[in-house]
Design a protein around this motif. Structure first.
Motif, PDB file in Angstrom:
ATOM      1  N   LEU A  71       0.799  -1.228   0.000  1.00  0.00           N
ATOM      2  CA  LEU A  71       0.000   0.000   0.000  1.00  0.00           C
ATOM      3  C   LEU A  71       0.831   1.277   0.000  1.00  0.00           C
ATOM      4  O   LEU A  71       0.315   2.348  -0.287  1.00  0.00           O
ATOM      5  CB  LEU A  71      -0.923   0.012   1.220  1.00  0.00           C
ATOM      6  CG  LEU A  71      -2.005  -1.075   1.223  1.00  0.00           C
ATOM      7  CD1 LEU A  71      -2.813  -1.002   2.502  1.00  0.00           C
ATOM      8  CD2 LEU A  71      -2.914  -0.927   0.013  1.00  0.00           C
ATOM      9  N   TRP A  72       2.120   1.158   0.313  1.00  0.00           N
ATOM     10  CA  TRP A  72       2.863   2.389   0.561  1.00  0.00           C
ATOM     11  C   TRP A  72       4.077   2.512  -0.349  1.00  0.00           C
ATOM     12  O   TRP A  72       4.725   1.528  -0.679  1.00  0.00           O
ATOM     13  CB  TRP A  72       3.344   2.439   2.018  1.00  0.00           C
ATOM     14  CG  TRP A  72       2.302   1.993   2.981  1.00  0.00           C
ATOM     15  CD1 TRP A  72       2.299   0.856   3.720  1.00  0.00           C
ATOM     16  CD2 TRP A  72       1.071   2.661   3.286  1.00  0.00           C
ATOM     17  NE1 TRP A  72       1.159   0.782   4.472  1.00  0.00           N
ATOM     18  CE2 TRP A  72       0.387   1.866   4.229  1.00  0.00           C
ATOM     19  CE3 TRP A  72       0.488   3.853   2.847  1.00  0.00           C
ATOM     20  CZ2 TRP A  72      -0.849   2.228   4.747  1.00  0.00           C
ATOM     21  CZ3 TRP A  72      -0.740   4.209   3.365  1.00  0.00           C
ATOM     22  CH2 TRP A  72      -1.394   3.415   4.299  1.00  0.00           C
ATOM     23  N   ARG A  95      -6.136  -1.424  -5.458  1.00  0.00           N
ATOM     24  CA  ARG A  95      -5.446  -0.646  -4.427  1.00  0.00           C
ATOM     25  C   ARG A  95      -3.991  -1.086  -4.392  1.00  0.00           C
ATOM     26  O   ARG A  95      -3.707  -2.273  -4.494  1.00  0.00           O
ATOM     27  CB  ARG A  95      -6.109  -0.901  -3.074  1.00  0.00           C
ATOM     28  CG  ARG A  95      -5.407  -0.320  -1.889  1.00  0.00           C
ATOM     29  CD  ARG A  95      -6.069  -0.706  -0.604  1.00  0.00           C
ATOM     30  NE  ARG A  95      -7.292   0.057  -0.376  1.00  0.00           N
ATOM     31  CZ  ARG A  95      -8.157  -0.192   0.595  1.00  0.00           C
ATOM     32  NH1 ARG A  95      -7.953  -1.205   1.397  1.00  0.00           N
ATOM     33  NH2 ARG A  95      -9.225   0.555   0.748  1.00  0.00           N
ATOM     34  N   GLU A 122       0.768   5.908  -5.200  1.00  0.00           N
ATOM     35  CA  GLU A 122      -0.162   5.123  -4.385  1.00  0.00           C
ATOM     36  C   GLU A 122      -1.556   5.321  -4.966  1.00  0.00           C
ATOM     37  O   GLU A 122      -1.935   6.442  -5.296  1.00  0.00           O
ATOM     38  CB  GLU A 122      -0.112   5.608  -2.934  1.00  0.00           C
ATOM     39  CG  GLU A 122       1.237   5.341  -2.263  1.00  0.00           C
ATOM     40  CD  GLU A 122       1.391   6.034  -0.908  1.00  0.00           C
ATOM     41  OE1 GLU A 122       0.494   6.825  -0.546  1.00  0.00           O
ATOM     42  OE2 GLU A 122       2.410   5.805  -0.230  1.00  0.00           O
ATOM     43  N   SER A 179      -5.914   4.082  -4.889  1.00  0.00           N
ATOM     44  CA  SER A 179      -6.977   3.518  -4.051  1.00  0.00           C
ATOM     45  C   SER A 179      -8.122   3.057  -4.951  1.00  0.00           C
ATOM     46  O   SER A 179      -8.089   3.278  -6.170  1.00  0.00           O
ATOM     47  CB  SER A 179      -7.447   4.594  -3.068  1.00  0.00           C
ATOM     48  OG  SER A 179      -8.005   5.671  -3.775  1.00  0.00           O
ATOM     49  N   PRO A 180      -9.153   2.420  -4.396  1.00  0.00           N
ATOM     50  CA  PRO A 180     -10.230   1.866  -5.221  1.00  0.00           C
ATOM     51  C   PRO A 180     -10.952   2.901  -6.083  1.00  0.00           C
ATOM     52  O   PRO A 180     -11.595   2.539  -7.069  1.00  0.00           O
ATOM     53  CB  PRO A 180     -11.174   1.253  -4.186  1.00  0.00           C
ATOM     54  CG  PRO A 180     -10.293   0.910  -3.032  1.00  0.00           C
ATOM     55  CD  PRO A 180      -9.262   1.992  -2.993  1.00  0.00           C
ATOM     56  N   GLN A 210       2.581  -4.733   5.174  1.00  0.00           N
ATOM     57  CA  GLN A 210       1.194  -4.385   5.456  1.00  0.00           C
ATOM     58  C   GLN A 210       1.039  -4.239   6.966  1.00  0.00           C
ATOM     59  O   GLN A 210       1.486  -5.087   7.727  1.00  0.00           O
ATOM     60  CB  GLN A 210       0.243  -5.459   4.936  1.00  0.00           C
ATOM     61  CG  GLN A 210       0.490  -5.896   3.488  1.00  0.00           C
ATOM     62  CD  GLN A 210       0.223  -4.818   2.455  1.00  0.00           C
ATOM     63  OE1 GLN A 210       0.457  -3.634   2.709  1.00  0.00           O
ATOM     64  NE2 GLN A 210      -0.223  -5.203   1.279  1.00  0.00           N
ATOM     65  N   LYS A 238      -2.092   9.627   3.977  1.00  0.00           N
ATOM     66  CA  LYS A 238      -1.942   8.305   3.356  1.00  0.00           C
ATOM     67  C   LYS A 238      -2.997   7.318   3.857  1.00  0.00           C
ATOM     68  O   LYS A 238      -3.635   6.634   3.067  1.00  0.00           O
ATOM     69  CB  LYS A 238      -0.540   7.746   3.650  1.00  0.00           C
ATOM     70  CG  LYS A 238       0.560   8.331   2.775  1.00  0.00           C
ATOM     71  CD  LYS A 238       1.923   7.812   3.233  1.00  0.00           C
ATOM     72  CE  LYS A 238       3.051   8.395   2.408  1.00  0.00           C
ATOM     73  NZ  LYS A 238       3.196   7.764   1.103  1.00  0.00           N
ATOM     74  N   VAL A 239      -3.158   7.236   5.166  1.00  0.00           N
ATOM     75  CA  VAL A 239      -4.049   6.190   5.693  1.00  0.00           C
ATOM     76  C   VAL A 239      -5.518   6.516   5.462  1.00  0.00           C
ATOM     77  O   VAL A 239      -6.338   5.605   5.325  1.00  0.00           O
ATOM     78  CB  VAL A 239      -3.788   5.904   7.188  1.00  0.00           C
ATOM     79  CG1 VAL A 239      -2.375   5.387   7.391  1.00  0.00           C
ATOM     80  CG2 VAL A 239      -4.043   7.136   8.048  1.00  0.00           C
ATOM     81  N   SER A 267      -6.645   8.418   2.792  1.00  0.00           N
ATOM     82  CA  SER A 267      -6.949   8.292   1.358  1.00  0.00           C
ATOM     83  C   SER A 267      -6.995   6.826   0.939  1.00  0.00           C
ATOM     84  O   SER A 267      -7.704   6.461   0.011  1.00  0.00           O
ATOM     85  CB  SER A 267      -5.937   9.063   0.512  1.00  0.00           C
ATOM     86  OG  SER A 267      -4.656   8.497   0.639  1.00  0.00           O
ATOM     87  N   ALA A 268      -6.242   5.977   1.650  1.00  0.00           N
ATOM     88  CA  ALA A 268      -6.294   4.535   1.353  1.00  0.00           C
ATOM     89  C   ALA A 268      -7.476   3.866   2.047  1.00  0.00           C
ATOM     90  O   ALA A 268      -7.655   2.655   1.923  1.00  0.00           O
ATOM     91  CB  ALA A 268      -4.992   3.865   1.792  1.00  0.00           C
ATOM     92  N   LYS A 269      -8.271   4.668   2.744  1.00  0.00           N
ATOM     93  CA  LYS A 269      -9.477   4.176   3.432  1.00  0.00           C
ATOM     94  C   LYS A 269      -9.158   3.127   4.507  1.00  0.00           C
ATOM     95  O   LYS A 269      -9.971   2.244   4.781  1.00  0.00           O
ATOM     96  CB  LYS A 269     -10.481   3.573   2.427  1.00  0.00           C
ATOM     97  CG  LYS A 269     -10.793   4.451   1.240  1.00  0.00           C
ATOM     98  CD  LYS A 269     -11.627   5.640   1.631  1.00  0.00           C
ATOM     99  CE  LYS A 269     -12.017   6.461   0.400  1.00  0.00           C
ATOM    100  NZ  LYS A 269     -12.426   7.826   0.760  1.00  0.00           N
ATOM    101  N   LEU A 270      -7.994   3.216   5.095  1.00  0.00           N
ATOM    102  CA  LEU A 270      -7.630   2.264   6.147  1.00  0.00           C
ATOM    103  C   LEU A 270      -8.023   2.796   7.518  1.00  0.00           C
ATOM    104  O   LEU A 270      -8.307   2.033   8.432  1.00  0.00           O
ATOM    105  CB  LEU A 270      -6.120   2.000   6.109  1.00  0.00           C
ATOM    106  CG  LEU A 270      -5.636   1.318   4.826  1.00  0.00           C
ATOM    107  CD1 LEU A 270      -4.117   1.279   4.779  1.00  0.00           C
ATOM    108  CD2 LEU A 270      -6.197  -0.088   4.724  1.00  0.00           C
TER     109      LEU A 270
END
Lengths: 355, 322
Positions: free
Chosen positions: A202-203, A294, A306, A308-309, B2, B273-274, B276-279
């Motif tokens: 993810l990063w 993603r 990066e 995302s969906p 992850q 980051k977290v 926008s990544a929907k985490l």
């Protein structure tokens, strides 16, 4: 020669940051010292100055190459050598990729006849983004590169000097490269010269893509069987030359979970099993959508984007990459046309006497 | 690389605790109530957090004069740290150490250190102990670009390599050794370059990005724990305040810190980051912010209200007979 508009100019871009990434920790990637980059640059000076290049533009930096070059310029060149005037570009320094982009823009604006690049695939990618049709002389400073080759700087400097001084037409000396362009939500975002890989990681993290974990799709503008890095995966399956009118795209899988598994050198000293689901030819202009919803996109081995969906990404292969000098071709042309030879006085007198 | 939701929340909490602790000290120090010097770690939180997230009770760290972030990362009690900085009897070292000598051996935090380059030799000892006792522990020294020039550091790099010690040497290069630019005072271009002379890997990471530090730190910790092999990692970073509180920072460019805060802040980058990544949701992080603000408020209140060490204990813990 006075430094007027007719003075042959060359840009030298030596990336001080190349060669310090995590691959030194997880693999046996080489360390390329700044001192050797400085030595390479001074060898370039010798070749360029000897061929009549009047001025060299260089990117300033805060990490040592510029200081070492300035120091080298404080003393006369070694006996018998002529060095060009060296000008460090007047630009802000951010210690980031933005420096390379800004420096190349300034070099192009100053009318350089070529840009010599010391760096890895990533540095060359950045230079290519701004170089337009100015030919690049690609020099690798490390063992983890595919686009630039490990070459002696003296010879690369001769080739670049012959072209910059007009002794060899650039059109004859340079080769057009392919590029992989990535579109994000309908707009072009960035490009890669050799490989574009998606990962479900993810990063961006420490940038270099050094593990097979999460690799999802791989796009290659060319693939050589003796390459290092991601392009070796395609190179070991279906080699594609730099000049071929096609590239490759592969869907990857866990080892043993696809149709075959290839053991590829992902980094120096790092052999990794990669599962292959599918391998396809990639035609210029064809847009291939990414299948992951993603993750990250790595450009020439470095994680950069990066996504995302909510993002839609696709990759195109285009024949609009940078022009690169064909160094062996240039030197062969120089040899065939006697560009670096001259008759000795004794020989001339002998001919006049009819001996 | 992850991270679970719980791990992401833990990382943010650790970074935010350090930031809030330091920002509050910046304010409180100006009131004159805090004795001695403080050297603030604000801006560098991703470094301590990126490494300490990989550590457990087997592991040891040695810090430097700028040690609050490392201490919080290794689990030192925030109330007791604040009391120590105020010089109070309830402090981690009974109020006799202050900011530059905070230590909690029960947490594996071997001490902040007023000696530049004092930490690297200590982790060689801790690493040797872990190796001989087969604890699986690793030892990390955090030090700055100034300490990277010290003889103690060079000797420690050599010893760790010769003995294959499970040690990690972290150069937190914030650009200045007190007021001297590292561009001037460090002879090589990256302190990480020095690793090759000691036959160990040297890596540069972006200290503004928690995920970059966490990834490199994870590999270095794995290498130390599994292979008993040392690593040098240079974290390129910036500090938001002076070398010490009260430093006029005349050696820094106009708007230098303002621009760094606006474009590179590790907490802002993490949040962007977290989310926008929907985490994680912004509300998850906002809740931590509020919680930490209260914890730091309480720590300051308790520290101010706590008693000073009694005169009768003036020499207690100061001299030890072996």
């Amino acid at each position: 020669m006075s430094l007027d508009d007719h003075t042959a100019a060359v840009g030298i871009l030596a990336n001080p940051a190349a060669g310090r990434d995590i691959r030194r920790l997880v693999a046996q990637a080489s360390v390329f010292p700044i001192a050797e980059k400085r030595n390479m640059v001074t060898r370039l000076f010798s070749s360029l100055g000897g061929l009549g290049v009047g001025i060299v533009y260089m990117m300033p930096d805060r990490t040592g190459i510029a200081d070492r070059i300035r120091h080298a310029l404080e003393t006369p060149p070694p006996a018998g050598q002529i060095w060009p005037r060296v000008e460090f570009l007047d630009m802000p320094i951010e210690d980031s990729a933005a420096d390379t982009l800004a420096a190349v823009e300034l070099m192009v604006a100053r009318g350089v006849g070529g840009i010599i690049v010391l760096g890895g695939d990533g540095t060359h990618r950045l230079v290519a983004a701004k170089a337009g049709d100015i030919p690049i002389t690609a020099l690798s400073t490390g063992t983890n590169n595919v686009f630039p080759a490990m070459r002696e700087a003296t010879i690369a400097g001769l080739a670049a000097g012959l072209v910059a001084t007009g002794q060899i037409p650039a059109a004859q000396a340079a080769t057009r490269n392919k590029a992989l362009r990535i579109d994000v939500n309908g707009a072009e975002r960035d490009m890669a010269l050799v490989d574009l890989c998606t990962s479900t990681t993810l990063w961006v993290g420490s940038r270099a893509l050094w593990s097979a974990e999460g690799l999802d799709q791989l796009f290659l503008s060319f693939a050589e069987a003796d390459a290092i890095g991601l392009s070796s995966i395609g190179g070991l399956l279906r080699p594609v030359t730099r000049s071929a009118d096609a590239g490759l795209w592969l869907n990857l899988a866990e080892p043993g979970a696809g149709t075959m598994t290839v053991t590829a050198p992902l980094a120096p000293g790092l052999m990794v099993d990669i599962g292959i689901e599918a391998i396809n030819d990639m035609r210029p202009g064809e847009a291939v959508p990414l299948r992951a919803s993603r993750g990250v996109v790595a450009l020439d081995g470095e994680r950069e984007i990066e996504f995302s969906p909510t993002d839609k990404l696709s990759v195109r292969l285009e024949w609009d990459g940078p022009l690169t000098l064909d160094i062996p071709g240039v030197m062969t042309y120089a040899a065939q046309n006697g560009l670096l030879t001259r008759m000795d006085e004794t020989s001339r007198h002998a001919k006049l006497r009819g001996d | 690389m992850q991270l679970s939701k719980d791990e992401l929340l833990r990382a943010y909490r650790m970074m935010k605790t350090i930031r809030e602790f330091e920002e509050r000290l910046h304010v409180e120090f100006a009131t004159g109530e805090i004795p001695g010097f403080v050297h603030l770690y604000a801006g560098e939180e991703a470094s301590a957090t990126g490494f300490c997230m990989h550590l457990d009770e087997r592991d040891k760290i040695a810090s430097n004069h700028r040690g609050h972030g490392h201490s919080i990362g290794k689990g030192c009690d925030v109330d007791a740290m604040m009391a120590e900085i105020y010089g109070k009897a309830t402090g981690l070292c009974s109020g006799k150490g202050g900011s530059m000598h905070i230590a909690d051996l029960s947490k594996g935090m071997m001490g902040a250190n007023g000696i530049v380059g004092g930490g690297p030799p200590l982790v060689c000892g801790a690493g040797l102990a872990a190796k001989k006792l087969k604890t699986g522990g690793v030892a990390i020294a955090f030090f700055g670009d100034g300490a990277s020039n010290q003889g103690t550091t060079m000797e420690s790099l050599n010893l760790a390599s010769v003995w294959n010690l499970p040690c990690i040497f972290v150069v937190e290069n914030n650009g200045y050794a007190e007021a001297t630019s590292s561009k001037y005072s460090v002879s090589c271009d990256d302190a990480a370059d020095r690793a090759s002379a000691f036959n160990m890997p040297g890596v540069v990471v972006d200290g503004h990005d928690f995920f970059a530090v966490y990834e490199a730190a994870g590999e270095a910790v794995r290498r130390a724990r599994e292979d008993s092999a040392p690593t040098l990692i240079e974290v390129k970073i910036n500090r938001y305040y002076g070398h010490f509180e009260g430093d006029a920072q005349t050696y820094r460019g106009k708007d230098e810190v303002k621009n760094i805060r606006a474009t590179k802040d590790c907490l802002d980058k993490f949040r962007a980051k977290v989310t926008s990544a929907k985490l994680l949701e912004n509300s998850d992080l906002d809740a931590i912010d509020a919680d930490i603000a209260e914890i730091i408020d309480n720590a300051v209140d308790r520290a101010k209200a706590a008693p000073k060490p009694p005169v009768a204990e003036l020499l207690t813990d100061v001299y030890i007979s072996y």
